[in-house]
Enzyme design. Sequence first.
Site, PDB file in Angstrom:
ATOM      1  CB  CYS A 117      -0.899   0.001   1.237  1.00  0.00           C
ATOM      2  SG  CYS A 117      -1.846   1.529   1.411  1.00  0.00           S
ATOM      3  CB  CYS A 123      -4.331   5.240   4.604  1.00  0.00           C
ATOM      4  SG  CYS A 123      -6.016   4.658   4.751  1.00  0.00           S
ATOM      5  CB  CYS A 126      -1.870  -0.600   7.261  1.00  0.00           C
ATOM      6  SG  CYS A 126      -1.880   0.386   5.744  1.00  0.00           S
ATOM      7  CB  CYS A 208      -8.479  -1.847   1.540  1.00  0.00           C
ATOM      8  SG  CYS A 208      -7.701  -2.032   3.156  1.00  0.00           S
ATOM      9  CD  GLN A 324     -12.528  -9.826  17.868  1.00  0.00           C
ATOM     10  OE1 GLN A 324     -11.945  -8.963  17.214  1.00  0.00           O
ATOM     11  NE2 GLN A 324     -12.465  -9.867  19.189  1.00  0.00           N
ATOM     12  CE1 TYR A 353     -19.191  -5.235  29.825  1.00  0.00           C
ATOM     13  CE2 TYR A 353     -18.054  -7.016  30.946  1.00  0.00           C
ATOM     14  CZ  TYR A 353     -18.565  -5.732  30.950  1.00  0.00           C
ATOM     15  OH  TYR A 353     -18.448  -4.958  32.082  1.00  0.00           O
ATOM     16  CG  ASP A 417     -14.495 -10.195  24.363  1.00  0.00           C
ATOM     17  OD1 ASP A 417     -13.593  -9.339  24.470  1.00  0.00           O
ATOM     18  OD2 ASP A 417     -14.889 -10.622  23.263  1.00  0.00           O
ATOM     19  CB  CYS A 444      -9.517  -5.107  22.439  1.00  0.00           C
ATOM     20  SG  CYS A 444     -10.683  -3.950  23.200  1.00  0.00           S
TER      21      CYS A 444
END
EC number: 2.1.1.190
Length: 489
Positions: A117, A123, A126, A208, A324, A353, A417, A444
């Site tokens: 990319c 952007c 990433c 992408c 996910q 959750y 979670d 996360c």
Amino acid sequence: MRGRLCEAGPRGRRGAPLGYPAILRGAERRRRHGAASATLVRNKTPQERDTMRLTIERMAYGPDGLAHTEDGKAVFVAGGVVGDVVEARVDSEDASLVRATVESVVEASPHRVEAPCPFVGVCGGCPWGALDRKTQLAAKEDNLRSALMRIGKFTADEVAALVRPIRSTRDAWGYRNKVELAPSVERGRVRLGMHGRDPKQIISVGSCPLFEKKYSRAIKAVAGALGYLGNSRDLSLDRVGVRASRRTGAVEVALWTPTGPFPRAHVARVLEDALAPTGIVRVMTKGEQRARRVSKVELLAGEGSWSEKIADGRMRVSAPSFFQVNTAAAEILIDLVMDALKPEPEDLAIDLYCGAGTFTMPLARRCDFVAAVEAYGPAVRDLRHNIDAANLSNVDIIGGDAVKEFPDQDADVLVVDPPRAGLAAEAVGLIASTSARDVAYVSCDPATLARDLARFRADGTFRVVSATPVDLFPQTFHCETVVHLTRNN
């Protein structure tokens, strides 16, 4: 999620895309001219900002590389990767840190790679795309260890014993099952693209490289069709989600708009001609921009939800529900949770959750009974559908906040979670009040995870057995972690 191969976007002075190639062009030029090693270079004109010569020491938990000035002040460097020597423009500075952006790479790091990319660093999706995969994985492990020590107050020896090697999938690109497009108006023309590193910037894209490779043309098709329509009528788009599954062949386009009039038939016809998705839905929202809530999901064509095969089962997920973005890596999460809990046929389980059922369904197949708690209405409805479709009759679905609606039943095993904010302070005590022998905590965010593990330690009911990072988001700094806690004897 927003790394891109783009059709158009920011350009350098000679018309080449900014980002990795443009940054490196200055390296050889500066070596030829023998650039000085001064830490701070003052520009001659007041209109120009200061620049710094810096060596990137490691990757921060964030999109940037981390360096230090000669006097020890931390510098977060956008566009730098560990091992680079760079010339960086100072963007802001305060008493504790400096933020800067790479203007050129003086000496490229051996860990720097050329990404598929050209907008890495421009952007927003990433930010680590110029860093080789092995170094990305090591940096994510290090960031978890750092958070456990700094925030959780675990010792270095404890962290060395707890943190397991990071788990990852084969695909470093082409792994995402979902991307989102944002609308903008440029010279009177509507276009859709990805958010840039600056969220206010929208970058037009043709594809992408992070998105599911089998459906690489979907982004261009959707952006082109809706851009065409938006130039002749007001679609009032807030954003557009595109989900695709290589396992089921399902492709969904979700149009997020305020409530009100909408050219339903025309939009559906144009999108079907452009892409032939399996489903087109409109997600209508109400309220202020920062706090909008889903009012209704309207089916425009095809199926009203997106389907995916995961962990020997199948799930349907409506557009507003969380799932996910990396299906193969999500299966690693499931495996780690089941390995930690080792559920038995007679066990009672609690899933806090729970979302649309990523862990609920595997638990229900292994346990006698599962109490599943979820506050978000669309996810609760998806969970009910998934449980019914799988013919699982041993799940009690509880709609509401995990603390306020904590299950009355006891538990042998428990999985939690939570969102990025982590657990509410009261949740630790409630979990401790059960007789659960093992807890799996899926996180996360390393910072809130470390804070919550410190709370578990202070409570004393459970001890941490292991913490395993999982690379769900290659080319970014984000990382999931599965922690196994077991009851103290």
